[in-house]
Design an enzyme around this catalytic site. Sequence first.
Site, PDB file in Angstrom:
ATOM      1  N   TRP A 102      12.495  11.974  92.901  1.00 41.33           N
ATOM      2  CA  TRP A 102      11.302  11.136  93.006  1.00 41.33           C
ATOM      3  C   TRP A 102      10.062  11.939  93.359  1.00 41.33           C
ATOM      4  O   TRP A 102       8.970  11.696  92.832  1.00 41.33           O
ATOM      5  CB  TRP A 102      11.531  10.004  94.003  1.00 41.33           C
ATOM      6  CG  TRP A 102      12.423   8.952  93.431  1.00 41.33           C
ATOM      7  CD1 TRP A 102      13.695   8.645  93.823  1.00 41.33           C
ATOM      8  CD2 TRP A 102      12.132   8.087  92.320  1.00 41.33           C
ATOM      9  NE1 TRP A 102      14.206   7.641  93.033  1.00 41.33           N
ATOM     10  CE2 TRP A 102      13.277   7.285  92.112  1.00 41.33           C
ATOM     11  CE3 TRP A 102      11.026   7.924  91.499  1.00 41.33           C
ATOM     12  CZ2 TRP A 102      13.340   6.333  91.096  1.00 41.33           C
ATOM     13  CZ3 TRP A 102      11.084   6.965  90.487  1.00 41.33           C
ATOM     14  CH2 TRP A 102      12.227   6.184  90.293  1.00 41.33           C
ATOM     15  N   ASP A 173       5.872   9.032 100.352  1.00 40.49           N
ATOM     16  CA  ASP A 173       6.562   7.996  99.587  1.00 40.49           C
ATOM     17  C   ASP A 173       7.777   7.575 100.398  1.00 40.49           C
ATOM     18  O   ASP A 173       8.796   8.262 100.417  1.00 40.49           O
ATOM     19  CB  ASP A 173       6.974   8.550  98.222  1.00 40.49           C
ATOM     20  CG  ASP A 173       7.845   7.574  97.425  1.00 40.49           C
ATOM     21  OD1 ASP A 173       8.058   6.435  97.895  1.00 40.49           O
ATOM     22  OD2 ASP A 173       8.305   7.962  96.336  1.00 40.49           O
ATOM     23  N   LYS A 197      13.873  -2.121  98.321  1.00 40.57           N
ATOM     24  CA  LYS A 197      14.969  -1.481  99.032  1.00 40.57           C
ATOM     25  C   LYS A 197      15.109  -2.031 100.453  1.00 40.57           C
ATOM     26  O   LYS A 197      16.144  -2.569 100.807  1.00 40.57           O
ATOM     27  CB  LYS A 197      14.769   0.036  99.035  1.00 40.57           C
ATOM     28  CG  LYS A 197      14.656   0.613  97.612  1.00 40.57           C
ATOM     29  CD  LYS A 197      14.316   2.073  97.611  1.00 40.57           C
ATOM     30  CE  LYS A 197      13.997   2.581  96.202  1.00 40.57           C
ATOM     31  NZ  LYS A 197      15.125   2.535  95.279  1.00 40.57           N
TER      32      LYS A 197
END
Length: 361
Positions: A102, A173, A197
Amino acid sequence: MSEVFNFCAGPAMLPKPVMKRAQTEFINWQQTGCSVMELSHRSKEFMALAKQAETNLRQLMEIPDNYKVLFCHGGGRGQFSAIPLNLLPEGKHADYIVSGSWSSAAAKEAANFGNINTIDITDGSGDQTSVLPTAEWALSPGAAYVHYCPNETVNGIEVFDVPNTNGVPLVADMSSTILSRKIDVSQFGVIYAGAQKNIGPSGLTIVIVREDLLGNAQKQTPCIMNYKLTAENDSMYNTPPTYAWYLAGLVFEWLKEQGGVAAIETINRQKARLLYDFIDSSNFYRNNIAPQFRSLMNVPFWLNDESLNAQFLEQAEQADLVALKGHRIVGGMRASIYNAMPIEGVEALVEFMAAFANQHT
């Protein structure tokens, strides 16, 4: 039907009390005769809901007053673009720390909007993947900001130490780690997280931005990605994802009922320890991340005999343990054990893994 434990990395399972409450309120929310998803985002009822959700998040994360909390569209990938558009002036550069899939994707996207200095901190030369300590990150002078991903959902790598950037705004992030453990928000310039999430359903993204970083957007920044414009309009410059906002608010209330972030962190560490300890004690399974960098939220593991993968997944589903297949990039298995996963789910997974190993040894 027996209880199903969903180990999906995202969209992930939500707390059962939240789902039951949402089901009860679905058609007639607060005696309005309407579902919350049918109400105007500018109605007094929804405005009160939005304000309470932000208040609860601020309390849970102890967000200082000089930070704005934005409820945005676009997921984490949308923020891959929004960050450089808002924070990277022409002629400057930004440091991007790469520790997995990511953070690598974030750096690649940011390069479309300015000069990016990519710093790979991973070390896969040994039997276990490790990352450089934060003090050894080769940060460059004059960066507009430093971006990193504290928890790599795909790779199962978590960086627990917050890097010292010597005053350069730190951007994180936190899509797969937000609200899972205590952090000091004041150490960051921007925190962003896709909701799917630990916060709520997909379609909503939380951005926490220090006020002095507002107002520097590049001219070509789309209006719905402009942090200053979003903040000035209380995240309602355009119609927000109202139902996702509502569900996030319910999750914040649930988390407060559990005792807050400190209490859920204790449970998360117990869950992770239980699963990692079992894997480490087994000759049948393995995890290839150095222990000090193992994620609390996403636990990748491999069967030593990978010809048994399909059988493992099939029998796991029969045991009501679902979504354990690893990401296509790394293969193997992955158990995502976010806040909503009860410790009973991890206990059931360990019990199944032990039984499956006994079948094949």
